[in-house]
Design an enzyme around this catalytic site. Structure first.
Site, PDB file in Angstrom:
ATOM      1  N   GLY A  45     -16.021  16.880  -2.789  1.00  0.00           N
ATOM      2  CA  GLY A  45     -14.687  16.347  -3.006  1.00  0.00           C
ATOM      3  C   GLY A  45     -14.579  15.794  -4.406  1.00  0.00           C
ATOM      4  N   GLY A  96     -11.960  13.259  -7.097  1.00  0.00           N
ATOM      5  CA  GLY A  96     -10.795  12.430  -7.322  1.00  0.00           C
ATOM      6  C   GLY A  96     -10.674  12.107  -8.792  1.00  0.00           C
ATOM      7  N   GLY A  97      -9.743  11.255  -9.132  1.00  0.00           N
ATOM      8  CA  GLY A  97      -9.493  10.938 -10.532  1.00  0.00           C
ATOM      9  C   GLY A  97     -10.548  10.053 -11.133  1.00  0.00           C
ATOM     10  N   VAL A 157     -17.756  13.542  -5.187  1.00  0.00           N
ATOM     11  CA  VAL A 157     -18.822  13.498  -4.192  1.00  0.00           C
ATOM     12  C   VAL A 157     -19.516  14.854  -4.149  1.00  0.00           C
ATOM     13  CG1 VAL A 157     -19.394  13.170  -1.765  1.00  0.00           C
ATOM     14  CG2 VAL A 157     -17.623  11.780  -2.824  1.00  0.00           C
ATOM     15  N   ASP A 196      -7.420   2.113   3.574  1.00  0.00           N
ATOM     16  CA  ASP A 196      -7.102   3.515   3.280  1.00  0.00           C
ATOM     17  C   ASP A 196      -7.464   4.413   4.461  1.00  0.00           C
ATOM     18  OD1 ASP A 196      -6.009   5.509   1.743  1.00  0.00           O
ATOM     19  OD2 ASP A 196      -7.860   5.961   0.668  1.00  0.00           O
TER      20      ASP A 196
END
Length: 524
Positions: free
Chosen positions: A83, A85-86, A90, A199
């Site tokens: 994965g 993100g910004g 991972v 979250d």
């Protein structure tokens, strides 16, 4: 380094990368030469090595781009990217001595220059390590290799609930009840240990092959009690910020981060429950600002509008979880567990194999070489291949399959925008994953406000901040129909932004967007 143009150049990069054991690589190359000769092009050789279990898809793609550094750091070898993100990514990694698979969340060097980002990263590690529960993904270690910070976590061989619904449709009622119950049990443990997750969403709930649900990604979690008293990191860095995912964020969390307690997680879990049964989040198809307004002002359509077979008693449970006032919701996750008892008495079989990730031979453990090709087409423990539904299901926003995902589904070596953060640099545009909408669900705001009209169109964070100020200004009293109309119409300017994970900060610090989620599809 430029992409290799010859087979020998590709082999040289592979040797320098330390990905392949020389005792295995050299006999393999000699065997290819003796049998039919080496392929003519680097891509053909990479494809053959992928099939024969010498390289993973991620490794092969990176080598074909000329990238060979950073595959080995500390005691771990990078196998695949799970994965992105910004702020971090991972990776599925293998302990070089123990051959154990782990998931490693990496904070690249250029992100480590921001104090709030580093503080959040270590808070996540501390939060994860404080928990030990079968419904929560574990963290084993946090360390630093040069300027690279990383967290070593449990690797879970499974799919996120977001991926499963997006790819296979609305979930069976009893399955949805069972999985939400498991998540609530894990949330109760989080609550009892003085934490708020902040979250909870389908992309952060992963289902393994045995049918166990685990909560992922404590990147936004905060301590509200404990040995050292309330966690002051939120007060230090999060003041004036909105952190969360637009489709699942509780009304009070959007207004005031400090107001979010376990009941905010219950709201997000209720929105997740809604998603599993309806096949879409409560306010599907709206812009970010519209969603924030609607979470404050309007109850979603009853889930029975989309699923007439959902019992009215169960629909009432979801409605209660989604109450606007925290005092009207269940007050603890254990109450949700109790309420779901009528639908969770009987154990469920493991999830269908079609919902689980496929395998990559090079990422499997203890498989004889002659069985690797066969294992590639069977189920078992290993790592997922990219699916057409998209890469990285930890973001926010309903999206169809990304072009990258479609290309990768048709061609395992297709050039994609995946990130290799251990060696990334600020100028590498591949570092920012394209709004991994649950894959990735928090859009980072610009470090400096846009100064030109062109930049303003590109980075609409000013409009988001302005909309939030209007919401805060009306906090505690109902918005007039005209004010609400103005907000919703103005939010149309943001419609092109998508519904990704939201971390729009009204301060100048960099907002964090986690990528802990292992799934691979975009999310609300």
């Amino acid at each position: 380094m430029p992409a290799p143009t010859t087979v020998q150049g590709f082999l040289e990069l592979l040797r320098k990368s330390r990905l392949a054991d020389p005792d295995r690589l050299e006999p393999y190359v000699l065997r290819l030469k003796a049998e039919a000769g080496l392929p003519n092009r680097p891509r053909e050789l990479a494809s053959q090595m992928l099939k024969d279990g010498l390289l993973t898809q991620f490794q092969a793609r990176q080598l074909l781009k000329g990238r060979w550094r950073g595959f080995v750091f500390g005691k771990y070898r990078v196998l695949e990217q799970l994965g992105s993100g910004g702020v971090s990514s991972v990776f599925l990694c293998e302990h070089t001595l123990m051959r154990r698979h782990v998931a490693i969340k990496v904070l690249p060097a250029f992100r480590a220059q921001d104090a709030s980002t580093v503080a959040r990263f270590y808070r996540e590690a501390r939060a994860s390590s404080s928990l030990n529960h079968p419904n929560i993904a574990r963290a084993f270690d946090v360390d630093q290799e040069g300027q690279i910070h990383y967290i070593v976590m449990e690797y879970i061989d499974g799919s996120s609930l977001h991926d499963i619904v997006r790819r296979h449709g609305q979930m069976d009622v009893l399955r949805a009840c069972n999985y939400i119950r498991q998540a609530a049990v894990g949330l109760q443990h989080i609550h009892e240990n003085g934490l708020v997750h902040r979250d909870i969403k389908p992309g952060n709930l992963i289902l393994d092959r045995q049918g166990v649900v685990r909560i992922l990604d404590l990147g936004l979690a905060r301590f509200y009690a404990g040995e050292g008293g309330p966690d002051n990191l939120t007060a230090q860095f999060d003041k004036g910020s909105m952190l969360g995912t637009a489709d699942y964020i509780a009304p009070e969390q959007a207004m005031d981060l400090h107001a979010a307690d376990i009941r905010a997680d219950i709201y997000s879990l209720g929105a997740t429950f809604y998603f599993l049964l309806a096949g879409q989040p409560p306010f599907e198809g709206k812009s970010i600002t519209q969603k924030l307004v609607l979470h404050q002002m309007k109850a979603p359509e009853p889930v029975t509008v989309y699923r007439s077979e959902v019992p009215s008693e169960l629909s009432a449970i979801i409605d209660r979880m989604l109450k606007k006032k925290p005092s009207e919701r269940f007050q603890a996750p254990a109450e949700v567990v109790k309420a779901l008892e009528p639908w969770t008495q009987n154990p469920l079989p493991p999830p269908p194999e079609v919902e689980m990730p496929r395998l990559c031979p090079a990422a499997m453990i203890n498989k004889p070489a002659e069985n690797l090709l066969q294992a590639f087409n069977l189920s078992g423990s290993g790592i997922r291949l990219r699916a057409a539904a998209g890469e990285a299901a930890a973001m926010g926003g309903s999206q169809k399959a990304t072009p990258d995902a479609v290309r990768a589904a048709k061609d395992p070596l297709a050039d994609t925008s995946e990130t290799f953060l251990p060696v990334a640099n600020p100028g590498d545009t591949s570092v920012e994953h394209p709004a991994a909408a649950d894959t990735t669900t928090r859009a980072p705001h610009a470090a400096a406000p846009p100064t030109s009209p062109t930049e303003s169109k590109r980075h609409p964070s000013r409009r988001v901040r302005a909309a939030r100020k209007k919401l805060v200004a009306h906090r505690g009293r109902a918005l007039s129909p005209m004010t609400l109309l103005v907000l919703v119409v103005a939010s149309g300017l943001l419609a092109g932004l998508g519904s990704g994970l939201l971390v729009w900060s009204v301060t100048s610090h960099a907002a964090e967007r986690p990528a802990l989620n292992y799934s691979t599809a975009p999310e609300e």
